[in-house]
Every structure is written in structure tokens, then in C-alpha cells.
Scaffold this active site. Structure first.
Site, short mmCIF file in Angstrom:
data_model
loop_
_atom_site.label_atom_id
_atom_site.label_comp_id
_atom_site.label_asym_id
_atom_site.label_seq_id
_atom_site.Cartn_x
_atom_site.Cartn_y
_atom_site.Cartn_z
N PRO A 48 0.80 -1.20 0.00
CA PRO A 48 0.00 0.00 0.00
C PRO A 48 0.83 1.25 0.00
O PRO A 48 1.66 1.46 0.86
CB PRO A 48 -0.73 -0.11 1.33
N GLU A 49 0.57 2.08 -0.94
CA GLU A 49 1.08 3.44 -0.93
C GLU A 49 -0.14 4.33 -0.72
O GLU A 49 -1.23 3.82 -0.46
CB GLU A 49 1.82 3.75 -2.24
#
Length: 280
Positions: free
Chosen positions: A2-3
Site C-alpha cells: 500500500p502506498e
DNA sequence: CGGCAAACCTGCGAGC
DNA sequence: TGCTCGCAGGTTTGCC
């Protein structure tokens, strides 16, 4: 996983089922993720009402009615899944289960356990060690080309490394740094301090643009990321360079046999993808 | 202090 | 089929 876009996608999924709801039950199925879970995890959360689900950089901030905040980071492989109907059997790596007073079940699954959950006490959020050194939110008005250029000034590291540094700008990771540098036409090897003026302006626009489009697409699903309803994100289909080593660059007519195409190199131990012709 | 490699942990695909 | 190797979206640590 996840960014920023993936975490924002998760936040948008969790907010409607958590905000204003009471946590009827909270269960940790193991004592630790990356770090030990907070002491008395279940009791700390049970009976609390969620005021708001926020996000700072790649951190989810679940604000509770006693003023404390559950800070959750998804690490590389964490995901939240919401069940409004009867949930299925517990799966491997379902580590934390929350049930709301509306009967909604929320499960946190994290195979690699690089994610973590900690609780910040009331009024301790802003100077919490995990959050206090984080730079500007790229989609907020405090982030401008000048702010970006200023934090890059004096840095001799490659721009790729500087953009991964969360104190420069919040929420970028390996994928979106690659994509933003491509859009800006900047080589990942360029010294960060030389990204100023018009070049910083271009990079600023590329960052804001790519993050906005990725959020609209529900993030990028490479292997683990899912939206909270189980749907895939689909921004991975829009990647210009990430994971496309050896392919032709979509932005110019160079191809692998001639001058360029997309190269893959290592920078500070991580893969970098870029067009050798277009990015300078 | 800045910059970089290694470490944390599990799973998956490629190659033998 | 089954093993080993390399790789993966992040962050912290420790070493020059």
C-alpha cells in the site's frame, strides 16, 4: 501493497461502516504484527465509538470517542475486508477482527506482518513518533512546487531515494515514485538537489496527477491490495513503467532494439523502472 | 548527519 | 513433482 492511493482507498471503504458506530467486539488473534499489539487490545477498543477514519501518509487513523487514535499501517501485504452479511470462515493471516454494533465484521489480514497497529493517547497524535517527521500531504494545499523544491535542496541522494523518504513528501512508495518520475521526464538517478524551478514544478504536477488518478482507480492491485469489498484496484493497468522492464515506453517511440525502452535498475536495494531516453 | 544495505516475514513464480 | 532462488507495494536499524 500500500502506498497513499491504496491506503486512501481502504480509508474510503472503512469510513462508512465505522464512523459513528460502536465497536461491539475487538479480537486480536495473535499477540503481534510487526510490533506487539497494544496491551489489552480487545478491551481498549471494545465499547468505543469511532469518531472518524482519517489518513496521514500511509497510516490509517481511526479516531475514537475517548480521544485516543488507533494507528494502523498496512506494511507490504496488509488489507482490510468488510463483511456486512455472514462472514466466511476465518482465513490464514486474518489477525484482527472488529465487529460493530451494526453487525458489520471487519477483518485485518496480513501475510507478511510488516503492518502494525498502535494506539496514540488523546492529544498525543500530532507528536506521535510515527507521525511527527512526516512531510506534507501531496494532495493538500500545503504541498506546492516550492515546498517540494525546498525539501529537495541540498540532497545529494538520487531523486528516487529522496521521494521515498516520507519526510520529503508523504505517502509515495516504489510504484508511484517510478510513475511520477516518468510523467515528469526526470531520471531516477538525477541528484535530488538539482530538481528545482521548472523541473520541481513538473514533478509536483506529476505527483499530484498520478496519485489522483490512482485513487480514482481504487489503487493498484499487484498481488495483495483489495478494496474493502474485495474488489481489485485497477490502476496497475495504467502503469507506464512500473514492472514493465524490456517493454517499449508508452511516452515516446523508443523501443528496446533501438535507443531505449523501459529499463530496470537497482537503487538502494530496490527495483527502479524508467525510460532511459525520455527521463533525464 | 547523509546515504546505503540489511533485516523483519510469508508467498509466489521461475528455473532446474 | 519438488526443491532453491529471487523477488515483492514499507520502514527501521546499524554501519560507513
Amino acid at each position: 501493497m500500500p502506498e497513499l492511493p491504496e491506503v486512501e482507498t481502504v480509508r474510503r471503504g472503512l469510513a462508512p461502516v465505522l464512523e459513528g458506530c460502536r465497536i461491539a467486539r475487538a479480537v486480536a488473534r495473535r499477540p503481534d504484527l510487526r510490533f506487539p499489539l497494544p496491551e489489552g487490545f480487545g478491551q481498549r477498543l471494545t465499547g468505543r465509538t469511532v469518531r472518524r477514519v482519517g489518513r496521514r501518509a500511509k497510516f490509517l487513523l481511526i479516531e475514537l470517542d475517548d480521544g485516543s487514535t488507533l494507528i494502523s499501517h498496512l506494511g507490504m501485504s496488509g488489507s482490510f475486508r468488510i463483511y456486512t452479511e455472514t462472514p466466511p470462515e476465518l482465513a490464514r493471516h486474518d489477525h484482527v477482527i472488529l465487529t460493530t454494533d451494526q453487525g458489520v465484521e471487519i477483518r485485518y489480514n496480513d501475510p507478511r506482518r510488516f503492518g502494525f497497529m498502535v494506539i496514540a493517547e488523546a492529544d498525543q497524535l500530532d507528536n506521535h513518533p510515527m507521525l511527527k517527521d512526516i512531510g506534507p500531504e501531496p494532495l493538500d494545499s500545503g504541498f506546492t512546487p516550492r515546498v517540494l523544491a525546498r525539501s529537495l535542496r541540498g540532497r545529494k541522494a538520487p531523486i528516487k531515494a529522496a521521494l521515498l523518504d516520507q519526510s520529503v513528501v508523504a505517502g509515495l512508495g516504489n510504484i508511484y515514485v517510478a510513475e511520477a518520475l516518468f510523467l515528469a521526464g526526470i531520471s531516477p538517478k538525477r541528484k535530488a538537489t538539482t530538481v528545482a524551478g521548472a523541473r520541481a514544478e513538473k514533478l509536483y504536477r506529476a505527483i499530484v496527477d498520478v496519485l489522483g488518478r490512482a485513487i480514482e482507480a481504487g489503487g493498484s492491485s499487484i498481488s495483495d491490495h483489495r478494496q474493502t469489498d474485495g474488489e481489485l484496484g485497477y490502476f496497475q493497468y495504467a502503469f507506464a513503467v512500473y514492472g514493465r522492464a524490456g517493454q517499449a515506453c508508452p511516452g515516446c517511440d523508443c523501443d528496446i532494439d533501438k535507443t531505449g525502452g523501459i529499463a530496470r535498475i537497482q537503487q538502494s536495494g530496490r527495483s527502479t523502472f524508467y525510460c532511459t531516453k525520455r527521463q533525464r
